[in-house]
Design a protein around this motif. Structure first.
Motif, PDB file in Angstrom:
ATOM      1  N   SER A  86     -13.527  -7.875   3.751  1.00 42.01           N
ATOM      2  CA  SER A  86     -12.821  -8.910   3.005  1.00 42.01           C
ATOM      3  C   SER A  86     -12.329  -8.395   1.654  1.00 42.01           C
ATOM      4  O   SER A  86     -11.231  -8.742   1.212  1.00 42.01           O
ATOM      5  CB  SER A  86     -13.742 -10.116   2.788  1.00 42.01           C
ATOM      6  OG  SER A  86     -14.912  -9.744   2.079  1.00 42.01           O
ATOM      7  N   ALA A  87     -13.136  -7.538   0.995  1.00 40.13           N
ATOM      8  CA  ALA A  87     -12.708  -6.966  -0.286  1.00 40.13           C
ATOM      9  C   ALA A  87     -11.495  -6.062  -0.104  1.00 40.13           C
ATOM     10  O   ALA A  87     -10.557  -6.082  -0.917  1.00 40.13           O
ATOM     11  CB  ALA A  87     -13.863  -6.184  -0.918  1.00 40.13           C
ATOM     12  N   ILE A  88     -11.501  -5.284   0.971  1.00 39.04           N
ATOM     13  CA  ILE A  88     -10.369  -4.400   1.260  1.00 39.04           C
ATOM     14  C   ILE A  88      -9.118  -5.236   1.541  1.00 39.04           C
ATOM     15  O   ILE A  88      -8.025  -4.963   1.024  1.00 39.04           O
ATOM     16  CB  ILE A  88     -10.691  -3.489   2.467  1.00 39.04           C
ATOM     17  CG1 ILE A  88     -11.855  -2.557   2.137  1.00 39.04           C
ATOM     18  CG2 ILE A  88      -9.462  -2.683   2.869  1.00 39.04           C
ATOM     19  CD1 ILE A  88     -12.367  -1.785   3.328  1.00 39.04           C
ATOM     20  N   TYR A  89      -9.292  -6.276   2.339  1.00 42.20           N
ATOM     21  CA  TYR A  89      -8.163  -7.134   2.709  1.00 42.20           C
ATOM     22  C   TYR A  89      -7.528  -7.775   1.473  1.00 42.20           C
ATOM     23  O   TYR A  89      -6.306  -7.754   1.289  1.00 42.20           O
ATOM     24  CB  TYR A  89      -8.645  -8.197   3.686  1.00 42.20           C
ATOM     25  CG  TYR A  89      -7.600  -9.187   4.099  1.00 42.20           C
ATOM     26  CD1 TYR A  89      -6.604  -8.841   5.015  1.00 42.20           C
ATOM     27  CD2 TYR A  89      -7.592 -10.485   3.588  1.00 42.20           C
ATOM     28  CE1 TYR A  89      -5.626  -9.743   5.399  1.00 42.20           C
ATOM     29  CE2 TYR A  89      -6.623 -11.406   3.967  1.00 42.20           C
ATOM     30  CZ  TYR A  89      -5.644 -11.019   4.864  1.00 42.20           C
ATOM     31  OH  TYR A  89      -4.672 -11.930   5.236  1.00 42.20           O
ATOM     32  N   ASN A  90      -8.362  -8.336   0.625  1.00 48.32           N
ATOM     33  CA  ASN A  90      -7.845  -9.005  -0.583  1.00 48.32           C
ATOM     34  C   ASN A  90      -7.148  -8.014  -1.513  1.00 48.32           C
ATOM     35  O   ASN A  90      -6.116  -8.332  -2.114  1.00 48.32           O
ATOM     36  CB  ASN A  90      -8.990  -9.703  -1.316  1.00 48.32           C
ATOM     37  CG  ASN A  90      -9.540 -10.881  -0.544  1.00 48.32           C
ATOM     38  OD1 ASN A  90      -8.821 -11.495   0.247  1.00 48.32           O
ATOM     39  ND2 ASN A  90     -10.811 -11.192  -0.739  1.00 48.32           N
ATOM     40  N   PHE A  91      -7.712  -6.826  -1.628  1.00 43.67           N
ATOM     41  CA  PHE A  91      -7.094  -5.823  -2.492  1.00 43.67           C
ATOM     42  C   PHE A  91      -5.728  -5.404  -1.964  1.00 43.67           C
ATOM     43  O   PHE A  91      -4.752  -5.327  -2.723  1.00 43.67           O
ATOM     44  CB  PHE A  91      -8.010  -4.599  -2.622  1.00 43.67           C
ATOM     45  CG  PHE A  91      -7.369  -3.459  -3.350  1.00 43.67           C
ATOM     46  CD1 PHE A  91      -7.239  -3.475  -4.735  1.00 43.67           C
ATOM     47  CD2 PHE A  91      -6.848  -2.369  -2.661  1.00 43.67           C
ATOM     48  CE1 PHE A  91      -6.623  -2.442  -5.418  1.00 43.67           C
ATOM     49  CE2 PHE A  91      -6.233  -1.324  -3.338  1.00 43.67           C
ATOM     50  CZ  PHE A  91      -6.124  -1.357  -4.709  1.00 43.67           C
ATOM     51  N   LEU A  92      -5.636  -5.127  -0.667  1.00 49.06           N
ATOM     52  CA  LEU A  92      -4.373  -4.660  -0.097  1.00 49.06           C
ATOM     53  C   LEU A  92      -3.302  -5.754  -0.099  1.00 49.06           C
ATOM     54  O   LEU A  92      -2.116  -5.461  -0.276  1.00 49.06           O
ATOM     55  CB  LEU A  92      -4.599  -4.134   1.323  1.00 49.06           C
ATOM     56  CG  LEU A  92      -5.434  -2.846   1.419  1.00 49.06           C
ATOM     57  CD1 LEU A  92      -5.636  -2.443   2.873  1.00 49.06           C
ATOM     58  CD2 LEU A  92      -4.781  -1.711   0.644  1.00 49.06           C
ATOM     59  N   ARG A  93      -3.708  -6.992   0.095  1.00 50.63           N
ATOM     60  CA  ARG A  93      -2.735  -8.080   0.033  1.00 50.63           C
ATOM     61  C   ARG A  93      -2.121  -8.184  -1.363  1.00 50.63           C
ATOM     62  O   ARG A  93      -0.936  -8.469  -1.517  1.00 50.63           O
ATOM     63  CB  ARG A  93      -3.401  -9.410   0.408  1.00 50.63           C
ATOM     64  CG  ARG A  93      -3.528  -9.625   1.901  1.00 50.63           C
ATOM     65  CD  ARG A  93      -4.098 -11.006   2.198  1.00 50.63           C
ATOM     66  NE  ARG A  93      -3.235 -12.065   1.699  1.00 50.63           N
ATOM     67  CZ  ARG A  93      -2.216 -12.585   2.388  1.00 50.63           C
ATOM     68  NH1 ARG A  93      -1.930 -12.118   3.598  1.00 50.63           N
ATOM     69  NH2 ARG A  93      -1.495 -13.560   1.877  1.00 50.63           N
ATOM     70  N   ALA A  94      -2.925  -7.904  -2.384  1.00 51.92           N
ATOM     71  CA  ALA A  94      -2.447  -8.036  -3.758  1.00 51.92           C
ATOM     72  C   ALA A  94      -1.779  -6.770  -4.281  1.00 51.92           C
ATOM     73  O   ALA A  94      -0.872  -6.841  -5.109  1.00 51.92           O
ATOM     74  CB  ALA A  94      -3.617  -8.411  -4.670  1.00 51.92           C
ATOM     75  N   ASN A  95      -2.217  -5.597  -3.798  1.00 48.27           N
ATOM     76  CA  ASN A  95      -1.757  -4.333  -4.392  1.00 48.27           C
ATOM     77  C   ASN A  95      -1.073  -3.390  -3.402  1.00 48.27           C
ATOM     78  O   ASN A  95      -0.686  -2.295  -3.784  1.00 48.27           O
ATOM     79  CB  ASN A  95      -2.955  -3.598  -5.011  1.00 48.27           C
ATOM     80  CG  ASN A  95      -3.631  -4.414  -6.097  1.00 48.27           C
ATOM     81  OD1 ASN A  95      -3.219  -4.413  -7.242  1.00 48.27           O
ATOM     82  ND2 ASN A  95      -4.689  -5.119  -5.725  1.00 48.27           N
ATOM     83  N   GLY A  96      -0.937  -3.808  -2.150  1.00 49.67           N
ATOM     84  CA  GLY A  96      -0.383  -2.912  -1.128  1.00 49.67           C
ATOM     85  C   GLY A  96       1.047  -2.515  -1.373  1.00 49.67           C
ATOM     86  O   GLY A  96       1.487  -1.434  -0.957  1.00 49.67           O
ATOM     87  N   LYS A  97       1.808  -3.343  -2.077  1.00 48.56           N
ATOM     88  CA  LYS A  97       3.249  -3.071  -2.238  1.00 48.56           C
ATOM     89  C   LYS A  97       3.524  -1.797  -3.018  1.00 48.56           C
ATOM     90  O   LYS A  97       4.582  -1.182  -2.879  1.00 48.56           O
ATOM     91  CB  LYS A  97       3.926  -4.255  -2.932  1.00 48.56           C
ATOM     92  CG  LYS A  97       3.406  -4.580  -4.319  1.00 48.56           C
ATOM     93  CD  LYS A  97       4.105  -5.797  -4.900  1.00 48.56           C
ATOM     94  CE  LYS A  97       3.594  -6.143  -6.292  1.00 48.56           C
ATOM     95  NZ  LYS A  97       2.168  -6.505  -6.296  1.00 48.56           N
ATOM     96  N   GLY A  98       2.581  -1.347  -3.857  1.00 46.65           N
ATOM     97  CA  GLY A  98       2.807  -0.135  -4.649  1.00 46.65           C
ATOM     98  C   GLY A  98       2.271   1.127  -4.016  1.00 46.65           C
ATOM     99  O   GLY A  98       2.518   2.229  -4.512  1.00 46.65           O
ATOM    100  N   LEU A  99       1.536   1.011  -2.915  1.00 49.06           N
ATOM    101  CA  LEU A  99       0.898   2.173  -2.300  1.00 49.06           C
ATOM    102  C   LEU A  99       1.886   3.027  -1.523  1.00 49.06           C
ATOM    103  O   LEU A  99       2.702   2.524  -0.752  1.00 49.06           O
ATOM    104  CB  LEU A  99      -0.222   1.733  -1.364  1.00 49.06           C
ATOM    105  CG  LEU A  99      -1.512   1.210  -2.007  1.00 49.06           C
ATOM    106  CD1 LEU A  99      -2.494   0.775  -0.932  1.00 49.06           C
ATOM    107  CD2 LEU A  99      -2.144   2.267  -2.910  1.00 49.06           C
ATOM    108  N   ARG A 100       1.792   4.347  -1.740  1.00 53.18           N
ATOM    109  CA  ARG A 100       2.528   5.330  -0.925  1.00 53.18           C
ATOM    110  C   ARG A 100       1.609   5.983   0.101  1.00 53.18           C
ATOM    111  O   ARG A 100       2.071   6.493   1.111  1.00 53.18           O
ATOM    112  CB  ARG A 100       3.132   6.424  -1.802  1.00 53.18           C
ATOM    113  CG  ARG A 100       4.516   6.134  -2.340  1.00 53.18           C
ATOM    114  CD  ARG A 100       4.511   5.121  -3.429  1.00 53.18           C
ATOM    115  NE  ARG A 100       5.757   5.111  -4.199  1.00 53.18           N
ATOM    116  CZ  ARG A 100       5.986   4.259  -5.174  1.00 53.18           C
ATOM    117  NH1 ARG A 100       5.069   3.366  -5.518  1.00 53.18           N
ATOM    118  NH2 ARG A 100       7.134   4.287  -5.826  1.00 53.18           N
TER     119      ARG A 100
END
Length: 494
Positions: free
Chosen positions: A338-352
């Motif tokens: 759940s922590a991974i999911y919440n982080f990626l939903r909020a910050n995934g747009k900047g990840l390369r």
């Protein structure tokens, strides 16, 4: 009726042939040179020999005699040579003299002593390439290089990049006696312009050597100490205070200890690229160290079993991951789904780059929700290898995941899916979804899968489209985010 013109390869202009030959390996150029006189002249054009590796295990090129090599340096390589790799048997005073005298533009030199049983006599060595930008020395387990190094110290002041490659991968026992086969303290005294230092798998290297480097290399921007087990971190306080430009610190599988890492004033550093993969730092240490750093663009925490939700939450709260571009949190058992999911939903747009393997509960539904958020992703690793060990209760429908990448990740360059054939399921229409990712992700260079029926189908699909080297197997290839490091090209060796 007119007779069609007879057009053959040898009638092409020389500059066109030169361009065609530039795509061939140098081992193949040697074969092409036997075809005819014209091909020989073009194949041996020095512009095709700017980068030369004479290590047979890597390039397949063999030099039969020292006389032949000396002639090649003067006739074929000459002023155009910029990159050279030499095995120990070809590292002689005569060869180094010729490189110094005939190759003024040589910038990158690799000296491979790793398989040496004895050295040549370097007492007569009076010349060495003195305009080098990068020097890579592959160390031997038992051959001491100080006699050789003493002859070349005065020629190293131009170095910006230094690689010292140890014997970690061939070492038999951690308890066997180790020898300091090269004097790092003397090297640092003659290399004041170093920006990138890579000390890989050196058995004798410890914190005293890191402290020595810190004292003289004030321009240091990147330091890699991967697989240096004797580095505990006691030198990092001095490293941070002396090397104000240090941005990249790679510590994969180093012997770091909590007490030393917690004493470092990380808040005063400029480190934004950090790799702690496979280190054994405690939860308390990670909770103290990571939030004190200025902020990350690259963060490697793979196989860090004590990295947990609270640490991630604190880092997000303090804004340390706002500019994050590459993240490795594979095989982090204390980090919840759940922590991974919440982080990626909020910050995934900047990840390369994202490496998120070894998490058996992250299956189809998770990835179908997350992938649309990874709009700029270039490198992604997912799935769980060795399904027999981390058993997944439900099978993963891989077609939908592949289609999701095709729909939402047009910049994708490298994709690795680790689920084995017993875990994935696919349909008769799978080829259609593979077509989509092949066409909609035109920059895809590597698509890595477990051996099995699905791998064979995907491989044949790409091969039919003349993309022969894209699909690979996890047995022989693994994907990493290191290409996203700002100094990746300087950190390359071998």
């Amino acid at each position: 009726m007119t007779t069609p013109l007879s057009v053959t390869l040898d009638k092409l202009p020389d500059k066109v042939l030169l361009r065609v030959f530039s795509f061939l390996r140098q081992k193949e150029l040697g074969k092409i040179a036997r075809v005819c006189r014209k091909f020989r002249v073009i194949a041996y054009d020095s512009r095709l020999w700017k980068s030369v590796s004479l290590r047979p295990d890597y390039s397949g090129l063999h030099i039969n005699s020292m006389e032949a090599l000396l002639a090649l340096i003067g006739i074929r390589f000459g002023p155009t040579l910029s990159y050279m790799e030499l095995p120990s048997e070809l590292i002689t005073p005569q060869v180094l003299h010729e490189l110094s005298n005939k190759c003024p533009n040589l910038k990158y030199l690799t000296l491979d002593f790793s398989s040496a049983m004895q050295l040549h006599d370097f007492n007569e060595l009076n010349a060495f390439p003195c305009n080098l930008r990068s020097l890579c020395i592959c160390l031997s387990e038992v051959i001491f290089l100080e006699g050789f190094m003493r002859r070349i110290y005065s020629c190293l002041s131009s170095l910006e990049v230094l690689h010292l490659i140890g014997t970690f991968e061939v070492s038999n026992s951690e308890e066997e006696e180790t020898y300091e086969v090269i004097n790092i303290s003397k090297i640092k005294a003659h290399t004041p312009n170093l920006r990138v230092v890579n000390l890989y798998g050196i058995s004798f290297l410890d914190d005293t050597h890191v402290e020595m480097l810190s004292s003289n290399c004030i321009h240091l921007e990147a330091l890699a100490l991967n697989f240096c087990l004797r580095v505990k971190g006691s030198s990092f306080k001095i490293l941070i205070s002396k090397c104000k430009k240090l941005r990249t610190l790679l510590l994969q599988h180093a012997g770091l200890e909590d007490q030393y890492m917690q004493r470092v004033p990380w808040e005063n550093s400029h480190v934004s690229e950090l790799d702690l993969t496979s280190t054994e730092l405690s939860t308390e240490c990670l909770m103290d160290v990571l939030p004190r750093m200025p902020g990350f663009t690259f963060l490697g925490l793979g196989h860090c079993e004590f990295f947990n939700d609270m640490i991630l939450e604190k880092m997000v709260e303090k804004g340390k991951l706002n500019k994050l571009m590459a993240l490795d949190i594979s095989n982090t058992p204390a980090l919840s789904e759940s922590a991974i999911y919440n982080f990626l939903r909020a910050n995934g747009k900047g990840l390369r780059g994202l490496m998120l393997a070894g998490k058996p509960k992250l299956t189809e539904n998770f990835w179908l929700d997350v992938i649309p958020k990874l709009k700029q992703i270039k490198i992604c690793v997912l799935g769980t290898a060795d399904g027999w060990f981390l058993r997944i209760n439900t099978r993963v429908h891989i077609d939908q995941i592949v289609e999701c990448f095709a729909q939402h990740c047009p910049q994708l360059e490298r994709l690795e899916i680790q689920w084995d054939p017993d875990t994935i399921r696919f349909s008769d229409k799978s080829n259609k979804f593979v077509d989509h990712i092949r066409l909609r992700c035109p920059q895809l260079k590597s698509f890595t899968l477990s051996d099995g029926e699905y791998y064979e189908m995907v491989k044949s699909n790409f091969e039919r489209a003349d993309r022969m080297k894209v699909v690979r197997t996890t047995t022989f290839y693994s994907t990493s985010c290191v290409t996203l490091l700002h100094c990746y090209k300087d950190l390359l060796f071998n």
